[in-house]
Design an enzyme around this catalytic site. Structure first.
Site, PDB file in Angstrom:
ATOM      1  N   GLU A  98       0.831  -1.201   0.000  1.00  0.00           N
ATOM      2  CA  GLU A  98       0.000   0.000   0.000  1.00  0.00           C
ATOM      3  C   GLU A  98       0.861   1.244   0.000  1.00  0.00           C
ATOM      4  O   GLU A  98       1.963   1.252   0.553  1.00  0.00           O
ATOM      5  CB  GLU A  98      -0.854   0.030   1.271  1.00  0.00           C
ATOM      6  CG  GLU A  98      -1.728  -1.177   1.419  1.00  0.00           C
ATOM      7  CD  GLU A  98      -2.477  -1.191   2.742  1.00  0.00           C
ATOM      8  OE1 GLU A  98      -3.162  -2.178   3.003  1.00  0.00           O
ATOM      9  OE2 GLU A  98      -2.362  -0.224   3.516  1.00  0.00           O
ATOM     10  N   CYS A 111       3.200   8.637   1.256  1.00  0.00           N
ATOM     11  CA  CYS A 111       3.524   7.703   2.341  1.00  0.00           C
ATOM     12  C   CYS A 111       3.787   6.347   1.690  1.00  0.00           C
ATOM     13  O   CYS A 111       2.924   5.800   1.009  1.00  0.00           O
ATOM     14  CB  CYS A 111       2.345   7.627   3.318  1.00  0.00           C
ATOM     15  SG  CYS A 111       2.608   6.395   4.607  1.00  0.00           S
ATOM     16  N   CYS A 118       5.370  -7.032   7.581  1.00  0.00           N
ATOM     17  CA  CYS A 118       6.344  -6.442   8.500  1.00  0.00           C
ATOM     18  C   CYS A 118       6.716  -7.492   9.538  1.00  0.00           C
ATOM     19  O   CYS A 118       5.855  -8.260   9.986  1.00  0.00           O
ATOM     20  CB  CYS A 118       5.752  -5.211   9.196  1.00  0.00           C
ATOM     21  SG  CYS A 118       6.933  -4.392  10.296  1.00  0.00           S
ATOM     22  N   CYS A 122       4.523  -5.349  16.090  1.00  0.00           N
ATOM     23  CA  CYS A 122       3.865  -4.452  17.056  1.00  0.00           C
ATOM     24  C   CYS A 122       2.409  -4.931  17.200  1.00  0.00           C
ATOM     25  O   CYS A 122       1.719  -5.134  16.193  1.00  0.00           O
ATOM     26  CB  CYS A 122       3.929  -3.003  16.569  1.00  0.00           C
ATOM     27  SG  CYS A 122       5.631  -2.454  16.364  1.00  0.00           S
ATOM     28  N   CYS A 125      -0.713  -3.391  15.204  1.00  0.00           N
ATOM     29  CA  CYS A 125      -0.539  -2.934  13.824  1.00  0.00           C
ATOM     30  C   CYS A 125      -0.952  -4.014  12.823  1.00  0.00           C
ATOM     31  O   CYS A 125      -0.531  -5.175  12.944  1.00  0.00           O
ATOM     32  CB  CYS A 125       0.924  -2.541  13.615  1.00  0.00           C
ATOM     33  SG  CYS A 125       1.296  -2.056  11.924  1.00  0.00           S
ATOM     34  N   GLY A 167       5.915  -2.178   6.691  1.00  0.00           N
ATOM     35  CA  GLY A 167       7.295  -2.628   6.820  1.00  0.00           C
ATOM     36  C   GLY A 167       8.133  -1.763   7.732  1.00  0.00           C
ATOM     37  O   GLY A 167       7.723  -0.674   8.133  1.00  0.00           O
ATOM     38  N   GLU A 168       9.298  -2.283   8.066  1.00  0.00           N
ATOM     39  CA  GLU A 168      10.247  -1.554   8.906  1.00  0.00           C
ATOM     40  C   GLU A 168      11.352  -1.022   7.981  1.00  0.00           C
ATOM     41  O   GLU A 168      12.172  -1.809   7.480  1.00  0.00           O
ATOM     42  CB  GLU A 168      10.808  -2.487   9.988  1.00  0.00           C
ATOM     43  CG  GLU A 168      12.022  -1.955  10.727  1.00  0.00           C
ATOM     44  CD  GLU A 168      11.860  -0.525  11.251  1.00  0.00           C
ATOM     45  OE1 GLU A 168      10.788  -0.168  11.757  1.00  0.00           O
ATOM     46  OE2 GLU A 168      12.833   0.240  11.131  1.00  0.00           O
ATOM     47  N   SER A 199      10.296   6.633   9.543  1.00  0.00           N
ATOM     48  CA  SER A 199       9.752   6.195  10.834  1.00  0.00           C
ATOM     49  C   SER A 199      10.243   4.782  11.137  1.00  0.00           C
ATOM     50  O   SER A 199      10.058   3.870  10.339  1.00  0.00           O
ATOM     51  CB  SER A 199       8.224   6.222  10.768  1.00  0.00           C
ATOM     52  OG  SER A 199       7.673   5.672  11.938  1.00  0.00           O
ATOM     53  N   SER A 222       9.176   5.116  16.712  1.00  0.00           N
ATOM     54  CA  SER A 222       7.914   4.626  17.280  1.00  0.00           C
ATOM     55  C   SER A 222       8.172   4.131  18.697  1.00  0.00           C
ATOM     56  O   SER A 222       8.581   2.993  18.897  1.00  0.00           O
ATOM     57  CB  SER A 222       7.365   3.485  16.409  1.00  0.00           C
ATOM     58  OG  SER A 222       7.008   4.001  15.156  1.00  0.00           O
ATOM     59  N   LEU A 223       7.934   4.978  19.679  1.00  0.00           N
ATOM     60  CA  LEU A 223       8.278   4.638  21.058  1.00  0.00           C
ATOM     61  C   LEU A 223       7.136   3.879  21.742  1.00  0.00           C
ATOM     62  O   LEU A 223       7.321   2.794  22.264  1.00  0.00           O
ATOM     63  CB  LEU A 223       8.631   5.928  21.812  1.00  0.00           C
ATOM     64  CG  LEU A 223       9.423   5.761  23.086  1.00  0.00           C
ATOM     65  CD1 LEU A 223      10.723   5.018  22.856  1.00  0.00           C
ATOM     66  CD2 LEU A 223       9.703   7.129  23.716  1.00  0.00           C
ATOM     67  N   HIS A 224       5.970   4.480  21.764  1.00  0.00           N
ATOM     68  CA  HIS A 224       4.725   3.841  22.235  1.00  0.00           C
ATOM     69  C   HIS A 224       4.669   3.485  23.718  1.00  0.00           C
ATOM     70  O   HIS A 224       3.617   3.041  24.200  1.00  0.00           O
ATOM     71  CB  HIS A 224       4.392   2.574  21.439  1.00  0.00           C
ATOM     72  CG  HIS A 224       4.359   2.775  19.945  1.00  0.00           C
ATOM     73  ND1 HIS A 224       3.980   3.951  19.358  1.00  0.00           N
ATOM     74  CD2 HIS A 224       4.664   1.938  18.924  1.00  0.00           C
ATOM     75  CE1 HIS A 224       4.045   3.828  18.036  1.00  0.00           C
ATOM     76  NE2 HIS A 224       4.465   2.620  17.754  1.00  0.00           N
ATOM     77  N   ASN A 298      -5.865   3.580  15.730  1.00  0.00           N
ATOM     78  CA  ASN A 298      -6.781   3.463  14.605  1.00  0.00           C
ATOM     79  C   ASN A 298      -7.247   2.011  14.604  1.00  0.00           C
ATOM     80  O   ASN A 298      -6.434   1.112  14.391  1.00  0.00           O
ATOM     81  CB  ASN A 298      -5.939   3.767  13.354  1.00  0.00           C
ATOM     82  CG  ASN A 298      -6.765   4.187  12.197  1.00  0.00           C
ATOM     83  OD1 ASN A 298      -7.966   3.985  12.151  1.00  0.00           O
ATOM     84  ND2 ASN A 298      -6.091   4.782  11.235  1.00  0.00           N
ATOM     85  N   CYS A 341      -1.921   1.585   8.427  1.00  0.00           N
ATOM     86  CA  CYS A 341      -1.002   0.658   7.756  1.00  0.00           C
ATOM     87  C   CYS A 341      -1.571  -0.740   7.592  1.00  0.00           C
ATOM     88  O   CYS A 341      -2.002  -1.359   8.556  1.00  0.00           O
ATOM     89  CB  CYS A 341       0.262   0.464   8.576  1.00  0.00           C
ATOM     90  SG  CYS A 341       0.999   1.937   9.098  1.00  0.00           S
TER      91      CYS A 341
HETATM   92  N1  SAH Z   1       7.791   0.231  11.044  1.00  0.00           N
HETATM   93  C1  SAH Z   1       7.779   1.662  11.140  1.00  0.00           C
HETATM   94  C2  SAH Z   1       6.652   2.292  10.303  1.00  0.00           C
HETATM   95  C3  SAH Z   1       5.306   1.931  10.845  1.00  0.00           C
HETATM   96  S1  SAH Z   1       3.914   2.877  10.380  1.00  0.00           S
HETATM   97  C4  SAH Z   1       7.650   2.071  12.591  1.00  0.00           C
HETATM   98  O1  SAH Z   1       7.452   1.204  13.440  1.00  0.00           O
HETATM   99  O2  SAH Z   1       7.779   3.256  12.879  1.00  0.00           O
HETATM  100  C5  SAH Z   1       4.041   4.429  11.147  1.00  0.00           C
HETATM  101  C6  SAH Z   1       3.418   4.576  12.528  1.00  0.00           C
HETATM  102  O3  SAH Z   1       2.046   4.188  12.584  1.00  0.00           O
HETATM  103  C7  SAH Z   1       4.154   3.771  13.582  1.00  0.00           C
HETATM  104  O4  SAH Z   1       4.397   4.583  14.705  1.00  0.00           O
HETATM  105  C8  SAH Z   1       3.155   2.685  13.894  1.00  0.00           C
HETATM  106  O5  SAH Z   1       3.377   2.135  15.163  1.00  0.00           O
HETATM  107  C9  SAH Z   1       1.836   3.421  13.752  1.00  0.00           C
HETATM  108  N2  SAH Z   1       0.663   2.559  13.591  1.00  0.00           N
HETATM  109  C10 SAH Z   1       0.587   1.360  12.993  1.00  0.00           C
HETATM  110  N3  SAH Z   1      -0.662   0.859  13.075  1.00  0.00           N
HETATM  111  C11 SAH Z   1      -1.403   1.771  13.749  1.00  0.00           C
HETATM  112  C12 SAH Z   1      -2.772   1.823  14.168  1.00  0.00           C
HETATM  113  N4  SAH Z   1      -3.614   0.844  13.902  1.00  0.00           N
HETATM  114  N5  SAH Z   1      -3.180   2.921  14.841  1.00  0.00           N
HETATM  115  C13 SAH Z   1      -2.314   3.935  15.106  1.00  0.00           C
HETATM  116  N6  SAH Z   1      -1.024   3.938  14.733  1.00  0.00           N
HETATM  117  C14 SAH Z   1      -0.568   2.868  14.070  1.00  0.00           C
END
Ligand code: SAH
Length: 378
Positions: A98, A111, A118, A122, A125, A167-168, A199, A222-224, A298, A341
């Site tokens: 995508e 984007c 991936c 996570c 995701c 993907g990463e 990212s 992406s810390l979270h 999301n 994503c």
């Molecule tokens: N692999 C990379 C790119 C991921 S997509 C990374 O981990 O950064 C970009 C961002 O969207 C990341 O911070 C990812 O954690 C976040 N993301 C993925 N799915 C999501 C969802 N369902 N809701 C909110 N953020 C999401």
């Protein structure tokens, strides 16, 4: 369904400049033709060699016999009422990826994805639900930019790239770096390197390699979660990396580029969105030139996570601001078109039964695990 692109010629965008100029020479043509072909592709919006009318006819035929100008095709396109457009691309081997075009005022942001699926896993995701299938090639990364750019009116151009699709990115750094070099070059798409955001889930060794590239790309991590215990539950790779090494690598990139690092933080209701976590996050980032990008979760079909309540989101922002941390809540783009994503690809996989090993057992395991994790988190 479109037929598979079975007769697989090498893709033009996967060839190095050296390889193409050698090829041209052996066909009795000057190296200058390479720039002409690239110009047709990047500026002239050509979609096949036949359109490149200032090349000799014989050369156009030879090129078409030996190379494929595009190795991906648009399988579907969705347009959101906010102007965001999402493309599902079908690759030569039947896999799907995508990419998204986000128009905002003067910006036209692409984007893009770097892998099919991936491998980071996570838990919230959609991209990682089936693991990683393979890396994308330099050409497949560039083609996403071209497909997205071709959606724009002739007088418009892409201004920004965010590598935030499937993907990463740092797990496919070589292909990404080569693709970005071309996208940012004057005879490519001419996008400013400062307008590229990468990212990452946070792979310290790869982040140090990124620093060595010496490009002023903007880094988003992406810390979270603000501590290792919680982060390991949300981002499985954390057990191997730990937050500290990630922050040190991000600091190194900051010292090289002078660019403020963005820390992404997906707010998962009841899991990582309390005031306590906000305060801990503020302490972790205190003294760093950092920006926090909060992303309300999301929702993904089949996963038991929920977005934060409005109240907890507001409180989280307030705690960070009180501590002097720069913070923004990410605007939702393309909310009506599965723009998170991997969501569109999942739908296709579910509908078609999948052209790659889509593993329902693995999915069920992930859903059950996620359910218990969410219970433990409340
Ligand atoms: N692999 C990379 C790119 C991921 S997509 C990374 O981990 O950064 C970009 C961002 O969207 C990341 O911070 C990812 O954690 C976040 N993301 C993925 N799915 C999501 C969802 N369902 N809701 C909110 N953020 C999401």
């Amino acid at each position: 369904m479109l037929p598979l692109l079975t007769n697989r010629l090498p893709a033009f965008l996967d060839q190095s400049a050296q390889r193409m100029t050698d090829w041209l020479r052996t066909h009795g043509e000057s190296a200058m033709r390479f720039r002409q072909i690239r110009h047709w592709l990047f500026v002239g919006r050509a979609t096949n060699f036949a359109e490149m009318t200032d090349l000799p006819k014989k050369l156009r035929v030879q090129l078409a016999d030996e190379f494929r100008l595009f190795q991906s095709e648009i399988a579907s396109r969705q347009q959101s009422c906010d102007g965001t457009q999402k493309l599902l691309l079908r690759l030569f081997d039947g896999h799907h990826i995508e990419c998204v075009m986000i128009p905002e005022k003067t910006r036209r942001t692409a984007c893009i994805s770097t892998q099919v699926g991936c491998g980071m896993g996570c838990v919230f995701c959609a991209s990682g639900l089936n693991g990683v299938v393979r890396n994308l090639s330099q050409g497949e990364i560039l083609e996403q930019l071209l497909h997205l750019r071709n959606l724009l009116p002739r007088q418009e151009r892409l201004t920004n790239i965010v590598v935030m699709g499937m993907g990463e990115p740092l797990a496919n750094l070589d292909a990404l770096a080569d693709a970005l070099d071309i996208a940012c070059s004057r005879d490519g798409l001419g996008i400013g390197a400062r307008h590229v955001t990468i990212s990452t889930v946070g792979l310290p060794a790869k982040m140090r390699r990124l620093a060595e590239l010496g490009k002023p790309y903007h880094l988003a991590v992406s810390l979270h979660a603000p501590n290792d215990a919680l982060r390991a539950r949300i981002v499985p790779t954390n057990s191997a990396t730990g937050i500290r090494a990630i922050l040190e690598a991000a600091d190194l990139i900051f010292s090289k580029t002078g660019r403020r690092v963005t820390y992404e933080y997906v707010l998962l209701g009841g899991i990582n969105d309390s005031k306590r976590e906000a305060r801990e996050l503020a302490r972790l980032l205190a003294g760093r030139c950092a920006h926090v990008n909060l992303i309300p979760f999301n929702e993904v079909a089949g996963l038991p996570y929920r977005p934060p309540t409005q109240r907890s989101q507001t409180d989280f922002v307030a705690e960070l601001r009180r501590a002097g941390i720069n913070v923004k809540v990410r605007k939702r783009k393309g909310a009506d078109i599965d723009a998170a994503c991997g969501q569109l690809r999942r739908k296709i996989i579910e509908k078609t039964g999948g052209v790659h090993p889509d593993n329902p057992v693995q999915l069920a395991r992930r859903v059950i695990l996620a359910f218990w994790e969410s219970r433990l988190g409340t």
